[in-house]
Design a protein around this motif. Structure first.
Motif, PDB file in Angstrom:
ATOM      1  N   GLN A  54       0.847  -1.187   0.000  1.00  0.00           N
ATOM      2  CA  GLN A  54       0.000   0.000   0.000  1.00  0.00           C
ATOM      3  C   GLN A  54       0.881   1.236   0.000  1.00  0.00           C
ATOM      4  O   GLN A  54       1.693   1.446   0.891  1.00  0.00           O
ATOM      5  CB  GLN A  54      -0.935   0.030   1.210  1.00  0.00           C
ATOM      6  CG  GLN A  54      -1.930   1.186   1.150  1.00  0.00           C
ATOM      7  CD  GLN A  54      -3.024   1.084   2.187  1.00  0.00           C
ATOM      8  OE1 GLN A  54      -3.053   0.140   2.979  1.00  0.00           O
ATOM      9  NE2 GLN A  54      -3.931   2.052   2.202  1.00  0.00           N
ATOM     10  N   HIS A  56      -0.573   4.443  -0.965  1.00  0.00           N
ATOM     11  CA  HIS A  56      -1.458   5.591  -0.751  1.00  0.00           C
ATOM     12  C   HIS A  56      -2.751   5.029  -0.200  1.00  0.00           C
ATOM     13  O   HIS A  56      -2.915   3.803  -0.107  1.00  0.00           O
ATOM     14  CB  HIS A  56      -1.674   6.352  -2.066  1.00  0.00           C
ATOM     15  CG  HIS A  56      -1.982   7.807  -1.898  1.00  0.00           C
ATOM     16  ND1 HIS A  56      -3.233   8.322  -2.142  1.00  0.00           N
ATOM     17  CD2 HIS A  56      -1.202   8.860  -1.516  1.00  0.00           C
ATOM     18  CE1 HIS A  56      -3.208   9.636  -1.919  1.00  0.00           C
ATOM     19  NE2 HIS A  56      -1.993   9.981  -1.536  1.00  0.00           N
ATOM     20  N   HIS A  57      -3.675   5.894   0.169  1.00  0.00           N
ATOM     21  CA  HIS A  57      -4.833   5.395   0.924  1.00  0.00           C
ATOM     22  C   HIS A  57      -5.676   4.398   0.144  1.00  0.00           C
ATOM     23  O   HIS A  57      -6.289   3.508   0.740  1.00  0.00           O
ATOM     24  CB  HIS A  57      -5.696   6.565   1.429  1.00  0.00           C
ATOM     25  CG  HIS A  57      -6.420   7.308   0.343  1.00  0.00           C
ATOM     26  ND1 HIS A  57      -7.723   7.043   0.008  1.00  0.00           N
ATOM     27  CD2 HIS A  57      -6.015   8.318  -0.458  1.00  0.00           C
ATOM     28  CE1 HIS A  57      -8.100   7.863  -0.969  1.00  0.00           C
ATOM     29  NE2 HIS A  57      -7.090   8.640  -1.260  1.00  0.00           N
ATOM     30  N   ALA A  58      -5.712   4.499  -1.192  1.00  0.00           N
ATOM     31  CA  ALA A  58      -6.474   3.540  -1.997  1.00  0.00           C
ATOM     32  C   ALA A  58      -5.664   3.093  -3.210  1.00  0.00           C
ATOM     33  O   ALA A  58      -6.210   2.834  -4.280  1.00  0.00           O
ATOM     34  CB  ALA A  58      -7.800   4.151  -2.426  1.00  0.00           C
ATOM     35  N   GLU A  60      -2.068   0.720  -4.508  1.00  0.00           N
ATOM     36  CA  GLU A  60      -1.087  -0.310  -4.182  1.00  0.00           C
ATOM     37  C   GLU A  60      -0.086  -0.461  -5.312  1.00  0.00           C
ATOM     38  O   GLU A  60      -0.369  -0.121  -6.463  1.00  0.00           O
ATOM     39  CB  GLU A  60      -1.788  -1.644  -3.931  1.00  0.00           C
ATOM     40  CG  GLU A  60      -2.755  -1.643  -2.764  1.00  0.00           C
ATOM     41  CD  GLU A  60      -3.653  -2.863  -2.779  1.00  0.00           C
ATOM     42  OE1 GLU A  60      -3.522  -3.706  -1.860  1.00  0.00           O
ATOM     43  OE2 GLU A  60      -4.470  -2.981  -3.711  1.00  0.00           O
ATOM     44  N   ALA A  84     -11.554   6.813  -5.861  1.00  0.00           N
ATOM     45  CA  ALA A  84     -10.796   7.604  -4.878  1.00  0.00           C
ATOM     46  C   ALA A  84      -9.866   8.625  -5.531  1.00  0.00           C
ATOM     47  O   ALA A  84      -9.274   9.449  -4.823  1.00  0.00           O
ATOM     48  CB  ALA A  84      -9.979   6.670  -3.987  1.00  0.00           C
ATOM     49  N   TYR A  85      -9.721   8.591  -6.864  1.00  0.00           N
ATOM     50  CA  TYR A  85      -8.777   9.471  -7.556  1.00  0.00           C
ATOM     51  C   TYR A  85      -9.404  10.000  -8.834  1.00  0.00           C
ATOM     52  O   TYR A  85     -10.447   9.528  -9.292  1.00  0.00           O
ATOM     53  CB  TYR A  85      -7.490   8.708  -7.896  1.00  0.00           C
ATOM     54  CG  TYR A  85      -6.815   8.118  -6.691  1.00  0.00           C
ATOM     55  CD1 TYR A  85      -5.994   8.890  -5.873  1.00  0.00           C
ATOM     56  CD2 TYR A  85      -7.002   6.779  -6.355  1.00  0.00           C
ATOM     57  CE1 TYR A  85      -5.375   8.348  -4.759  1.00  0.00           C
ATOM     58  CE2 TYR A  85      -6.384   6.230  -5.239  1.00  0.00           C
ATOM     59  CZ  TYR A  85      -5.584   7.022  -4.444  1.00  0.00           C
ATOM     60  OH  TYR A  85      -4.970   6.492  -3.341  1.00  0.00           O
ATOM     61  N   THR A 254       4.788   8.729  -3.928  1.00  0.00           N
ATOM     62  CA  THR A 254       4.026   9.046  -2.725  1.00  0.00           C
ATOM     63  C   THR A 254       5.027   9.097  -1.571  1.00  0.00           C
ATOM     64  O   THR A 254       6.228   8.888  -1.770  1.00  0.00           O
ATOM     65  CB  THR A 254       2.956   7.978  -2.428  1.00  0.00           C
ATOM     66  OG1 THR A 254       3.582   6.763  -1.991  1.00  0.00           O
ATOM     67  CG2 THR A 254       2.094   7.686  -3.655  1.00  0.00           C
ATOM     68  N   ARG A 256       5.335   6.911   0.540  1.00  0.00           N
ATOM     69  CA  ARG A 256       5.698   5.541   0.889  1.00  0.00           C
ATOM     70  C   ARG A 256       6.491   4.802  -0.188  1.00  0.00           C
ATOM     71  O   ARG A 256       7.140   3.804   0.115  1.00  0.00           O
ATOM     72  CB  ARG A 256       4.433   4.736   1.209  1.00  0.00           C
ATOM     73  CG  ARG A 256       3.579   5.361   2.301  1.00  0.00           C
ATOM     74  CD  ARG A 256       2.286   4.583   2.495  1.00  0.00           C
ATOM     75  NE  ARG A 256       1.377   5.279   3.406  1.00  0.00           N
ATOM     76  CZ  ARG A 256       0.146   4.893   3.689  1.00  0.00           C
ATOM     77  NH1 ARG A 256      -0.335   3.775   3.127  1.00  0.00           N
ATOM     78  NH2 ARG A 256      -0.610   5.577   4.513  1.00  0.00           N
ATOM     79  N   GLU A 275      -5.029  13.375  -7.072  1.00  0.00           N
ATOM     80  CA  GLU A 275      -5.937  13.474  -5.931  1.00  0.00           C
ATOM     81  C   GLU A 275      -7.199  14.222  -6.386  1.00  0.00           C
ATOM     82  O   GLU A 275      -7.120  15.146  -7.215  1.00  0.00           O
ATOM     83  CB  GLU A 275      -5.279  14.270  -4.811  1.00  0.00           C
ATOM     84  CG  GLU A 275      -4.193  13.517  -4.083  1.00  0.00           C
ATOM     85  CD  GLU A 275      -4.736  12.657  -2.959  1.00  0.00           C
ATOM     86  OE1 GLU A 275      -5.942  12.379  -2.943  1.00  0.00           O
ATOM     87  OE2 GLU A 275      -3.941  12.278  -2.087  1.00  0.00           O
ATOM     88  N   GLN A 279      -8.417  17.621  -2.048  1.00  0.00           N
ATOM     89  CA  GLN A 279      -8.084  16.569  -1.100  1.00  0.00           C
ATOM     90  C   GLN A 279      -6.603  16.226  -1.194  1.00  0.00           C
ATOM     91  O   GLN A 279      -6.006  16.282  -2.255  1.00  0.00           O
ATOM     92  CB  GLN A 279      -8.908  15.302  -1.373  1.00  0.00           C
ATOM     93  CG  GLN A 279     -10.393  15.487  -1.173  1.00  0.00           C
ATOM     94  CD  GLN A 279     -11.147  14.182  -1.336  1.00  0.00           C
ATOM     95  OE1 GLN A 279     -10.576  13.101  -1.116  1.00  0.00           O
ATOM     96  NE2 GLN A 279     -12.404  14.264  -1.697  1.00  0.00           N
ATOM     97  N   ARG A 281      -4.188  13.145   0.757  1.00  0.00           N
ATOM     98  CA  ARG A 281      -4.034  12.112   1.771  1.00  0.00           C
ATOM     99  C   ARG A 281      -2.727  11.380   1.532  1.00  0.00           C
ATOM    100  O   ARG A 281      -2.307  11.206   0.387  1.00  0.00           O
ATOM    101  CB  ARG A 281      -5.181  11.103   1.689  1.00  0.00           C
ATOM    102  CG  ARG A 281      -6.524  11.675   2.129  1.00  0.00           C
ATOM    103  CD  ARG A 281      -7.620  10.721   1.703  1.00  0.00           C
ATOM    104  NE  ARG A 281      -8.457  10.340   2.808  1.00  0.00           N
ATOM    105  CZ  ARG A 281      -9.435   9.466   2.722  1.00  0.00           C
ATOM    106  NH1 ARG A 281      -9.681   8.847   1.603  1.00  0.00           N
ATOM    107  NH2 ARG A 281     -10.166   9.158   3.779  1.00  0.00           N
TER     108      ARG A 281
END
Length: 282
Positions: A54, A56-58, A60, A84-85, A254, A256, A275, A279, A281
């Motif tokens: 993962q 980002h929040h939605a 992978e 989500a995007y 990102t 991560r 995004e 927003q 995240r």
């Protein structure tokens, strides 16, 4: 004394003097009987495939190996929930750029190269970006990335669902060929066994997620790639080939993780993942 006899004598001496150990001398091509080789027809374990990460929040990220017959190779996959995007088409015939240059200029979460274009940078099929239309639709073949009037992502086969001139679309981009037809059926692709190239793909899985897939090495023919994707564990419902070869590129960044696969050539057409407006995240 031949090599094999010498190896056995050294092994016996090592057992008597030092205890059991492996002989470090082997004939070229000899099999180490203490190691099990891969089962014929299987893909050896891939240390690079750590499963879905993962990032980002939605969203992978995964690197995995695919196989079609005797051909196998590594692909990088970004998978995300399209709800989500924002997925947008970007086109600029006057100022094309490498995928890295597009990424640096727009600063999206991810960007992948788009469909085909001619020597003047004009799309060879229909493109709709922010409501502006360029090019002419393919008829009876290929596929289309769509953001419909409701802002929803679709991946269509033009042989199953031809383009409707009267349909209001926010974004659209056509390419070819379909690798997997909507519904999960392997597409019929003409024999291209000599054309191995870098590859870019956009796909949808059975859960409705969007996948951006890149093979950075010239490993697969189109037919092999279609077969490899169809038999993979990605559970794809549809997959569309994008412009490949020197145009192939995928960037993601990102907090991560990051991916940096640049195109060799400048391209006028890309798909970007952003995004939703207002927003942010991690």
């Amino acid at each position: 004394m031949n090599h094999l006899l010498l190896c056995r004598v050294l092994a016996l001496l090592s057992v008597l003097l030092l205890g059991p150990s492996a002989c470090v001398f082997q004939r070229r091509g000899a099999v180490d009987e203490g190691r099990a080789g891969p089962t014929p027809g299987s893909i050896p374990p891939d240390a690079s495939d750590q499963g879905w990460q993962q990032v980002h929040h939605a969203m992978e990220l995964r690197t995995l190996r695919l196989r079609a017959g005797a051909t196998e190779g590594e692909v990088t996959v970004v998978r995300f929930d399209p709800a989500a995007y924002q997925l947008r088409v970007k086109y600029d015939v006057q100022h094309p750029g490498t995928v890295r240059e597009w990424f640096e200029a727009l600063q999206p979460l991810a960007v992948i190269n788009g469909g085909y274009f001619d020597a003047q940078g004009r799309p060879t099929a229909l493109v709709i970006f922010d409501g502006i239309r360029r090019g002419v639709s393919y008829e009876g073949f290929g596929g289309m990335v769509v953001i419909n009037a409701q802002g929803q992502f679709e991946l269509r086969s033009l042989s199953q669902q031809p383009f409707d001139e009267n349909e209001a679309l926010q974004q659209a981009m056509q390419s070819a060929p379909m690798l997997i037809q909507p519904g999960g059926q392997l597409a019929a692709i003409e024999d291209d066994d000599v054309d191995r190239s870098r590859r870019s793909v956009i796909a949808r899985d059975r859960a409705g997620r969007t996948l951006l897939i890149v093979s950075r090495s010239p490993t697969f023919t189109l037919r092999e790639l279609a077969q490899a994707l169809h038999t993979s564990d990605l559970e794809l419902d549809a997959a569309l080939n994008l412009d490949g070869g020197r145009s192939t590129g995928l960037y993601l960044r990102t907090e991560r993780a990051s991916v940096a696969i640049d195109s060799y050539d400048r391209v006028p057409l890309v798909l970007v993942v952003e995004e939703p407006t207002g927003q942010a995240r991690p």
